[in-house]
Motif scaffolding. Structure first.
Motif, PDB file in Angstrom:
ATOM      1  N   VAL A 153      -3.306   8.454  -3.553  1.00 36.76           N
ATOM      2  CA  VAL A 153      -2.716   9.750  -3.875  1.00 36.76           C
ATOM      3  C   VAL A 153      -3.281  10.769  -2.893  1.00 36.76           C
ATOM      4  N   ALA A 154      -2.398  11.411  -2.142  1.00 41.68           N
ATOM      5  CA  ALA A 154      -2.846  12.327  -1.095  1.00 41.68           C
ATOM      6  C   ALA A 154      -2.272  13.723  -1.318  1.00 41.68           C
ATOM      7  N   THR A 155      -3.118  14.726  -1.142  1.00 42.14           N
ATOM      8  CA  THR A 155      -2.696  16.117  -1.156  1.00 42.14           C
ATOM      9  C   THR A 155      -3.010  16.718   0.202  1.00 42.14           C
TER      10      THR A 155
ATOM     11  N   HIS B  17       0.866  -1.181   0.000  1.00 37.85           N
ATOM     12  CA  HIS B  17       0.000   0.000   0.000  1.00 37.85           C
ATOM     13  C   HIS B  17       0.902   1.230   0.000  1.00 37.85           C
ATOM     14  N   VAL B  18       0.865   1.971  -1.080  1.00 33.64           N
ATOM     15  CA  VAL B  18       1.742   3.121  -1.281  1.00 33.64           C
ATOM     16  C   VAL B  18       0.930   4.403  -1.215  1.00 33.64           C
ATOM     17  N   ILE B  19       1.408   5.367  -0.425  1.00 29.47           N
ATOM     18  CA  ILE B  19       0.821   6.705  -0.411  1.00 29.47           C
ATOM     19  C   ILE B  19       1.782   7.652  -1.123  1.00 29.47           C
ATOM     20  N   VAL B  20       1.266   8.378  -2.086  1.00 29.64           N
ATOM     21  CA  VAL B  20       2.054   9.379  -2.801  1.00 29.64           C
ATOM     22  C   VAL B  20       1.655  10.759  -2.296  1.00 29.64           C
ATOM     23  N   GLY B  21       2.644  11.535  -1.874  1.00 29.09           N
ATOM     24  CA  GLY B  21       2.405  12.923  -1.527  1.00 29.09           C
ATOM     25  C   GLY B  21       2.406  13.751  -2.798  1.00 29.09           C
TER      26      GLY B  21
END
Length: 264
Positions: free
Chosen positions: A36-38, A5-9
């Motif tokens: 994908v997180a902002t 599980h990868v979160i991209v900033g």
């Protein structure tokens, strides 16, 4: 293995798009989940709207690739990504290089700096203007003979075996150490990789008057990923990048992953 599980900033800047491309490439290989997180600051309705617009741009970039999208309120982007990683049980946070950095190198901004000294999960930083290839080429673990690195040898060897890529163990001779001892330590690490997974790791001593020179003196393949273990000063289950590893990160031509202490 990291990448489940990868979160991209994500930001609308080039570094955000580079992090997005890298995170998507990782989950394409591992079959893992991508979020994908902002991050936007509290009390800023305009920036909350901008965060949603950024996520829409990210969705356009990814096209049909499956991903979740999340705008999250936090007083700092690094803090927000760390909290999300913990709450969502992600195992990797991917961010880009700070703006204005050298092409093909990593510049540490406030977001990456926070994560590299606090994140509960592994952190990967992409070099400026990095474009990931279709497949990974090799995993290289920066090795120093200490418990954190010995544990990382087994974990990274397992990842290399699963991905079907070579494993390289590299240590640094900055002309202040006994090279025969460094090679003996590497030989023990190669044996550890073999005994734990059956993979035959390459071993290399990088020589130079400083870390940047040593890094420049070894070969880096397309699709290479450099892995560092957290410092012994790290709190349990936290990333903390030591001085040597920070110098390696700044000199690396490929993405760098830092494992938290006690990574499993």
């Amino acid at each position: 293995m990291i990448g489940e599980h990868v979160i991209v900033g994500y930001t609308g800047e080039p570094s955000g798009r580079e992090a997005l491309a890298l995170g998507a490439a990782i989950t394409r290989v591992t079959g893992g989940e991508l979020t994908v997180a902002t991050i936007y600051p509290p009390g800023s309705p305009g920036l909350a709207v901008e965060a949603q617009a950024n996520l829409a741009h990210a969705a356009e970039e990814l096209g049909d690739a499956p991903a979740g999208y999340l705008a999250y309120e936090s007083r700092g982007s690094g803090r927000g990504l760390a909290v999300l990683a913990s709450r969502m049980r992600a195992d990797l946070v991917v961010v880009g290089s700070a703006g204005g950095g050298q092409h093909g190198r990593i510049a540490i901004g406030t977001t990456a700096d926070h994560l590299l000294h606090l994140s509960p999960e592994a952190v990967m930083v992409a070099p400026a203007q990095y474009a990931p290839p279709e497949e990974p080429g090799r995993l290289t673990l920066a090795y120093v003979h200490r418990p954190q690195c010995d544990a990382a040898v087994e974990r990274v060897a397992q990842a290399a075996l699963r991905l079907g890529v070579p494993l390289r163990l590299i240590t640094f001779d900055l002309r202040t150490e006994d090279q025969s001892r460094l090679r003996d330590d590497l030989a023990l690490a190669v044996r550890l990789a073999w005994e734990s997974t059956g993979i035959e790791a390459e071993a290399e001593v990088a020589e130079g008057h400083d870390v940047a020179a040593a890094m420049a003196g070894v070969e880096w393949l397309p699709g290479e990923l450099l892995v560092c273990a957290a410092s012994e000063d790290a709190q349990p289950h936290r990333v903390f990048l030591g001085e040597l590893a920070m110098k390696m990160l700044r000199a690396s031509p490929c993405p760098v992953t830092v494992l938290p202490r006690g990574f499993s």
